[in-house]
Design a protein around this motif. Structure first.
Motif, PDB file in Angstrom:
ATOM      1  N   LEU A 375      21.933  -4.740   0.187  1.00 32.63           N
ATOM      2  CA  LEU A 375      23.201  -4.745   0.904  1.00 32.63           C
ATOM      3  C   LEU A 375      23.717  -3.195   0.893  1.00 32.63           C
ATOM      4  N   GLU A 376      23.958  -2.340   0.114  1.00 35.17           N
ATOM      5  CA  GLU A 376      23.961  -1.260   0.453  1.00 35.17           C
ATOM      6  C   GLU A 376      22.959  -0.047   0.830  1.00 35.17           C
ATOM      7  N   GLY A 377      21.828  -0.454   1.522  1.00 32.69           N
ATOM      8  CA  GLY A 377      20.617   0.525   1.380  1.00 32.69           C
ATOM      9  C   GLY A 377      19.455   1.370   0.113  1.00 32.69           C
ATOM     10  N   ARG A 378      20.332   0.852  -0.762  1.00 31.14           N
ATOM     11  CA  ARG A 378      20.171   1.021  -1.801  1.00 31.14           C
ATOM     12  C   ARG A 378      18.404   1.199  -2.758  1.00 31.14           C
ATOM     13  N   MET A 379      17.863  -0.485  -1.842  1.00 30.78           N
ATOM     14  CA  MET A 379      16.491  -0.559  -2.461  1.00 30.78           C
ATOM     15  C   MET A 379      15.206  -0.323  -1.454  1.00 30.78           C
ATOM     16  N   SER A 380      14.327   0.319  -1.649  1.00 32.65           N
ATOM     17  CA  SER A 380      13.560   0.889  -1.168  1.00 32.65           C
ATOM     18  C   SER A 380      11.988  -0.604  -1.530  1.00 32.65           C
ATOM     19  N   GLU A 381      11.202   0.559  -1.100  1.00 28.46           N
ATOM     20  CA  GLU A 381       9.593   0.137  -1.665  1.00 28.46           C
ATOM     21  C   GLU A 381       8.647   1.273  -1.910  1.00 28.46           C
ATOM     22  N   ARG A 382       7.364   0.743  -3.151  1.00 27.13           N
ATOM     23  CA  ARG A 382       6.198   1.890  -2.976  1.00 27.13           C
ATOM     24  C   ARG A 382       5.187   1.128  -3.211  1.00 27.13           C
ATOM     25  N   MET A 383       3.980   2.305  -2.621  1.00 29.05           N
ATOM     26  CA  MET A 383       3.113   1.383  -3.497  1.00 29.05           C
ATOM     27  C   MET A 383       2.523   1.827  -4.215  1.00 29.05           C
ATOM     28  N   VAL A 384       1.595   0.232  -4.847  1.00 27.84           N
ATOM     29  CA  VAL A 384       1.257   0.933  -6.574  1.00 27.84           C
ATOM     30  C   VAL A 384      -0.366   0.680  -6.213  1.00 27.84           C
ATOM     31  N   ALA A 385      -0.308   0.088  -5.329  1.00 26.02           N
ATOM     32  CA  ALA A 385      -2.692  -0.192  -5.724  1.00 26.02           C
ATOM     33  C   ALA A 385      -3.128  -0.047  -3.938  1.00 26.02           C
ATOM     34  N   VAL A 386      -4.441  -0.068  -4.521  1.00 24.61           N
ATOM     35  CA  VAL A 386      -5.119  -0.568  -3.296  1.00 24.61           C
ATOM     36  C   VAL A 386      -5.967  -1.228  -3.282  1.00 24.61           C
ATOM     37  N   ILE A 387      -6.102  -2.205  -2.179  1.00 22.46           N
ATOM     38  CA  ILE A 387      -7.056  -3.257  -2.632  1.00 22.46           C
ATOM     39  C   ILE A 387      -7.782  -3.114  -1.430  1.00 22.46           C
ATOM     40  N   THR A 388      -9.665  -2.771  -2.152  1.00 19.76           N
ATOM     41  CA  THR A 388     -10.924  -2.456  -1.129  1.00 19.76           C
ATOM     42  C   THR A 388     -12.382  -3.579  -1.274  1.00 19.76           C
ATOM     43  N   GLU A 389     -13.020  -3.529  -0.020  1.00 23.41           N
ATOM     44  CA  GLU A 389     -14.412  -4.196  -0.391  1.00 23.41           C
ATOM     45  C   GLU A 389     -15.587  -3.549  -1.423  1.00 23.41           C
ATOM     46  N   SER A 390     -15.755  -4.368  -1.980  1.00 26.04           N
ATOM     47  CA  SER A 390     -17.091  -3.760  -3.028  1.00 26.04           C
ATOM     48  C   SER A 390     -18.200  -5.008  -2.293  1.00 26.04           C
ATOM     49  N   THR A 391     -19.136  -4.852  -3.015  1.00 20.96           N
ATOM     50  CA  THR A 391     -20.535  -5.445  -2.466  1.00 20.96           C
ATOM     51  C   THR A 391     -19.536  -7.050  -3.468  1.00 20.96           C
ATOM     52  N   ASN A 392     -19.117  -7.177  -4.616  1.00 21.65           N
ATOM     53  CA  ASN A 392     -18.808  -8.286  -5.386  1.00 21.65           C
ATOM     54  C   ASN A 392     -17.791  -8.462  -5.209  1.00 21.65           C
ATOM     55  N   GLY A 393     -17.453  -7.975  -3.266  1.00 22.81           N
ATOM     56  CA  GLY A 393     -15.596  -8.883  -3.082  1.00 22.81           C
ATOM     57  C   GLY A 393     -14.933  -8.211  -3.046  1.00 22.81           C
ATOM     58  N   SER A 395     -12.110  -5.126  -4.701  1.00 26.51           N
ATOM     59  CA  SER A 395     -12.340  -4.864  -6.036  1.00 26.51           C
ATOM     60  C   SER A 395     -11.009  -3.630  -5.783  1.00 26.51           C
ATOM     61  N   TYR A 396     -10.357  -2.889  -7.063  1.00 28.72           N
ATOM     62  CA  TYR A 396      -8.542  -2.469  -6.321  1.00 28.72           C
ATOM     63  C   TYR A 396      -9.061  -0.644  -7.157  1.00 28.72           C
ATOM     64  N   ARG A 397      -8.061   0.040  -6.911  1.00 29.76           N
ATOM     65  CA  ARG A 397      -7.772   1.412  -6.785  1.00 29.76           C
ATOM     66  C   ARG A 397      -6.569   1.662  -7.336  1.00 29.76           C
ATOM     67  N   SER A 398      -6.118   2.977  -7.009  1.00 30.33           N
ATOM     68  CA  SER A 398      -4.472   3.360  -7.765  1.00 30.33           C
ATOM     69  C   SER A 398      -4.753   3.789  -5.838  1.00 30.33           C
ATOM     70  N   VAL A 399      -3.312   4.557  -5.737  1.00 28.40           N
ATOM     71  CA  VAL A 399      -2.623   4.944  -5.416  1.00 28.40           C
ATOM     72  C   VAL A 399      -3.359   5.996  -4.594  1.00 28.40           C
ATOM     73  N   GLU A 400      -3.738   6.421  -3.891  1.00 23.17           N
ATOM     74  CA  GLU A 400      -3.911   8.167  -3.614  1.00 23.17           C
ATOM     75  C   GLU A 400      -3.385   9.040  -2.039  1.00 23.17           C
ATOM     76  N   SER A 401      -3.695  10.093  -2.250  1.00 21.45           N
ATOM     77  CA  SER A 401      -2.419  10.735  -1.385  1.00 21.45           C
ATOM     78  C   SER A 401      -2.582  10.530   0.334  1.00 21.45           C
ATOM     79  N   VAL A 402      -4.302   9.774   0.652  1.00 23.85           N
ATOM     80  CA  VAL A 402      -4.580  10.176   1.981  1.00 23.85           C
ATOM     81  C   VAL A 402      -4.037   8.499   2.479  1.00 23.85           C
ATOM     82  N   ASP A 403      -3.771   8.008   1.259  1.00 24.80           N
ATOM     83  CA  ASP A 403      -3.268   6.610   1.537  1.00 24.80           C
ATOM     84  C   ASP A 403      -1.368   6.855   2.283  1.00 24.80           C
TER      85      ASP A 403
END
Length: 980
Positions: A375-393, A395-403
């Motif tokens: 209510l006071e505007g002190r809640m935020s959010e952050r990216m914690v992981a990236v979902i990517t496409e692989s040959t087996n469905g 996959s997941y990786r850490s967040v990079e600067s490009v993201d």
């Protein structure tokens, strides 16, 4: 239709079979109308089709049934069954069955029963399995016979058998209605199941709804596919170089919608494709996982805590899983993604009840502090992981600067676009003083955390994406005007495009859920609510994966293709108030409807989520539909107290008044000999009081009632859980009252009717609260015959008193099914009402009134360990709860429940010879109430529960045990029989 002949639905309905197919309806994911657009509490298609059909036909066994109709039923369903229906396919095998509508063994072969089996009948395979003649348990898709009217496959336009079944149904309906096409009205049409099925049955359906979102869904579901979904010639080829070849298509509507949707998707990709860049691994990005953050309440810490339910990202095969690893350094928290087969602790930072534990100082920040931060505007959010496409469905990786850079770019773009500023729950958010007090009546919780506008439910990149889809839709509309000159057809395509953007929004928001077990995104609307979500997935709408634009398009295309058929009559869709319809008096043959359920669902508030996007995307095309800032709410027939300043009494009065006016309007436009069929799915006394008051006020009364299960938790024929979610279908006619009734006489008649109803619904397998609620209808029919009912002192009997009378009569009728001792009867009644679920201890006192005659029965039950009590809650004691009772059931005069538990304990300990001696000594092997108690518990206890397994084993060995008891020698002395 002979007015002196009851409709089929007033006499009988195959509710077990319809219930089974209705439960299956929830799990059909191919071409079901629920995949066109979200709407809340849609009625199952199977139940809707069956109820419409049975409401339109006379009872062929009634002496006043028209001879022509009776003869036609006999011709089509007995003597000259169409050749297409004399067999069915199981894989490659065709099984011949020349008499598919012959009633079950033991049921008279009458025309009524033939008609009922035409509506729904168990398949031969299921009957064989259920009766123990086969070990093969058919899948749920084969529970019903393929030649059933209400089966899902019957609606497939490419199913020849289904087309023939529908042809027979239409022929019977037309004949029953004087050779004319009957008109069906649904004044609360919502998601469109009822008018769609009426249309499928060859009726002229009229669908009305007050809500603009529902109105849009109705047109897309049961008007446009039937109107425009015809075969034709279209061009196929390469969209980029415009090289096409002509080809025949089954539905031009499907082709054209897909063509323009993919044009938009192509344009959007060019606009914002750079906002979803690949990382260092070069793999395409499918989405991102986010966590909200809030400051730690510890003044010495104040770290930004990531609010995570779990650190598990996904489970893969062979026990491998992607895990989010959290590292702390001073007051900083960082994340990396690892792929491991270890089973480390996966708990996130979130605790029960919304509290959170700081990973740095380990202190707990309560949910109240999280709300304050929001209510006071002190809640935020952050990216914690990236979902990517692989040959087996996935996959997941850490967040990079490009993201992070791509997201910052999206934030910059978002600053320059108009964001939805319309308030969520303006009645509440505009008055913070009563916000907490009345918010629970809506199912929407996000505003309590500062998310008070609809735009706040989307992160900046999601807003940019949705804005891009809308802008591209507006851009291509000028091309559509050239290529689609017919305005009505162009509007139809535009409506689908708007609903498509709605579907994209339903997955592209910051209150969606990530389901790690299935690796997919889910909308916030798993229930009739928008709950607060701490961590969420952000899908890339431009790829082909769960929750993306192309996936949503494919779902919609399948629905439209399924409903594109020339044999259905397009539904006439109306946007209006159900209490003021512009329809001629006495012009409707039957009204079938599913009105709002009192205070269960806040339809208008929830649908604002979609309304804001529809208004932006297609508001110019349909200005008369989207003319208000948010959905209109003043005349919605609901009992939502936040609309009335938190006053529950005013909310209930509004619902009753509105529903009564709507029923009165339905009565006005319904033909005198017509019926009004109402589906209602609420079990509270207040809701049923309002419904019955509304019916009486409108001049209607109930002539029949049916419980139809829609959330069955087992595929057995018996509905074997105690807490079922059942729609009660009530059939109403114009109310004709006689003189004033004496409550004493009316109560006796209600007790008789309820007892009969309990026995009937018991045979159908219904248990628990639904069994009692199902008796409301027949009792109201008795009550409604009188202008009023008075007690001996002249005091009027009100509806709550009537319902309490029904409840007590039902409890007595249930207790009457068991002839054993009072404590066992109490156990029997309670098990049938609530199974092993926790209930209020006060409820136990009410049940004791019929479970035992002794005024101290409640204390006696406690001393004997019948209940496990936890504060104000209690549940039935199971065998494991009574294991310390050393001499349980030792005395032959012990309560039967004690003796049953002792028999179960001996079986569990594999002491069969002692069990046989025990049954013989206590003389219970041939005691019918003992086995009836066991059978009742078998039916209501949860499958997998130890008590159920033990009882199942005892029942399976019942006859063998009886034989062993007959042959057993009496024990030489009591000291040789150990019961410990």
């Amino acid at each position: 239709m002979n007015s002196n002949c009851p409709r089929l639905i007033e006499v009988a309905l195959p509710i077990r079979e319809i219930s089974a197919e209705s439960v299956r309806d929830k799990n059909i994911h191919h071409a079901h109308i629920s995949h066109l657009h979200i709407w809340w509490a849609r009625r199952p298609l199977a139940a809707s089709r069956a109820i419409v059909f049975a409401s339109l036909l006379p009872d062929p066994d009634h002496p006043n049934c028209p001879v022509e109709f009776r003869e036609r039923v006999e011709y089509l369903l007995k003597n000259k069954v169409p050749a297409l229906l004399k067999g069915y396919r199981r894989g490659r095998i065709i099984k011949h069955d020349p008499d598919p509508y012959l009633p079950y063994d033991g049921i008279p072969d009458t025309l009524r029963n033939r008609l009922l089996t035409f509506i729904a009948k168990w398949s031969p395979e299921w009957i064989a399995f259920d009766r123990g003649h086969s070990n093969y348990q058919p899948p749920i898709s084969e529970m019903l016979d393929d030649r059933c009217l209400c089966k899902w496959e019957t609606s497939d336009p490419e199913n020849e058998q289904g087309l023939e079944i529908l042809r027979v149904a239409r022929e019977l309906i037309e004949l029953a209605n004087g050779g004319t096409t009957p008109t069906i009205l649904d004044p609360f049409a919502g998601g469109g199941a009822i008018p769609l099925e009426a249309s499928r049955l060859g009726c002229q359906a009229i669908a009305n709804d007050y809500n603009p979102v529902a109105y849009s869904i109705l047109r897309a579901t049961c008007e446009y596919p039937q109107l425009f979904g015809h075969p034709g010639t279209r061009q196929f080829g390469n969209l980029e170089n415009r090289e096409f070849n002509n080809a025949e298509v089954r539905s031009v509507l499907v082709y054209d919608f897909e063509y323009w949707a993919r044009r938009i998707l192509n344009l959007v990709g060019k606009r914002i494709g750079n906002l979803y860049p690949a990382g260092s691994d070069g793999k395409p990005v499918l989405g991102y996982l986010w966590a909200r953050t809030a400051p730690c309440s510890n003044p010495a810490c104040r770290a930004e805590i990531p609010l995570l339910r779990s650190l598990l990202l996904a489970k893969k095969g062979n026990g491998h899983q992607y895990i989010l690893e959290m590292s702390t350094s001073r007051k900083n928290i960082s994340f990396t993604v690892s792929f491991s087969s270890t089973t480390n602790a996966m708990e996130g930072t979130m605790l029960t009840r919304g509290d959170v534990r700081c990973p740095i100082c380990k202190q707990i920040t309560p949910v109240e502090d999280l709300r304050s931060a929001g209510l006071e505007g002190r809640m935020s959010e952050r990216m914690v992981a990236v979902i990517t496409e692989s040959t087996n469905g996935k996959s997941y990786r850490s967040v990079e600067s490009v993201d992070e850079l791509a997201y910052m770019k999206a934030q910059e773009i978002c600053n320059s676009i108009e964001k939805p500023s319309e308030l969520i729950l303006p009645e509440i958010t505009g008055n913070s003083s009563n916000e907490e007090a009345v918010s629970n009546s809506t199912g929407i919780r996000v505003h309590l955390y500062g998310m008070k506008s609809w735009g706040s439910l989307f992160n900046p990149r999601q807003l940019v994406a949705l804005n891009s889809f809308i802008e591209c839709l507006k851009k291509i509309y000028t091309e559509m005007e050239t290529e689609i000159p017919k305005r009505e057809y162009r509007d139809a395509i535009t409506l689908y495009l708007g609903l498509w953007i709605d579907r994209i929004a339903s997955f592209g928001n910051n209150v969606s859920r990530w389901r790690s077990s299935h690796e997919k995104s889910e909308t916030p609307f798993g229930g009739q609510a928008i709950p607060m979500i701490w961590d969420y997935p952000e899908v890339n709408p431009l790829v082909n994966s769960s929750g993306t634009a192309s996936t949503q398009l494919e779902y919609m295309l399948k629905v439209i293709n399924h409903e594109s058929t020339s044999i259905s009559i397009p539904v006439k869709v109306i946007l209006g108030d159900a209490s003021h319809l512009k329809i001629d008096s006495k012009s409707i043959d039957v009204v079938v409807t599913d009105p709002p359920y009192f205070n269960s669902i806040s339809y208008a508030d929830l649908s604002d989520f979609f309304y804001i996007w529809l208004k932006r995307s297609i508001g110019n095309t349909f200005p008369e539909v989207f003319s208000t800032p948010l959905t209109p709410k003043g005349d919605e027939a609901t009992a939502l107290r936040h609309r009335h300043g938190g006053d529950e009494r005013k909310a209930n009065k509004h619902f009753t008044t509105k529903l009564a006016a709507s029923f009165a309007e339905a009565k006005r436009i319904n033909k005198t000999d017509g019926i009004i069929t109402v589906m209602f799915a609420h079990q509270s006394t207040e809701a049923w009081t309002s419904l019955i008051d509304s019916l009486f006020e409108a001049g209607l009364t109930i002539t029949a009632t049916y419980p139809i299960e829609t959330e069955m938790k087992s595929t057995q024929l018996a509905l074997n859980t105690a807490s079922l979610e059942t729609s009660i279908t009530v059939i109403c006619r114009h109310r004709e009252t006689t003189s004033v009734g004496s409550f004493r006489d009316v109560r006796k008649e209600i007790e008789r009717v309820v007892t009969d109803s309990i026995r009937r619904f018991w045979q159908y397998g219904f248990r628990g609260a639904d069994l009692i609620v199902a008796c409301y209808g027949p009792a109201v029919g008795v009550f409604g015959k009188y202008s009023r009912v008075e007690k001996a002192d002249g005091q009027l009997v009100d509806i709550p008193t009537l319902l309490e009378t029904v409840r007590q009569s039902a409890l007595k009728a249930i207790a009457g099914e068991f002839t054993g001792d009072s404590l066992s009867r109490l156990y029997f009644v309670w098990a049938n009402l609530y199974s092993i679920g926790e209930q209020s201890w006060d409820d136990a006192r009410l049940v004791v009134q019929v479970g035992g005659e002794d005024e101290n029965a409640i204390e006696l039950a406690r001393r004997n360990g019948i209940f496990i009590i936890d504060g104000s809650k209690c549940r039935l004691a199971l065998l494991r709860d009574r294991s310390d009772h050393r001499h349980l059931g030792e005395d032959p005069t012990s309560p039967l429940i004690d003796q049953l538990h002792q028999a179960m304990r001996l079986w569990k300990q594999e002491r069969r010879s002692e069990l046989v001696q025990y049954l013989k000594t206590n003389n219970i092997a041939e005691h019918e109430p003992f086995w009836k108690l066991a059978q009742a518990l078998f039916e209501v206890l949860p499958r997998g529960e130890e008590d159920w397994k033990l009882i199942s084993a005892l029942l399976g060995e019942r006859e063998t045990l009886k034989q062993e008891v007959r042959q057993a020698e009496p024990p030489k002395g009591p000291e040789q029989l150990s019961l410990i």
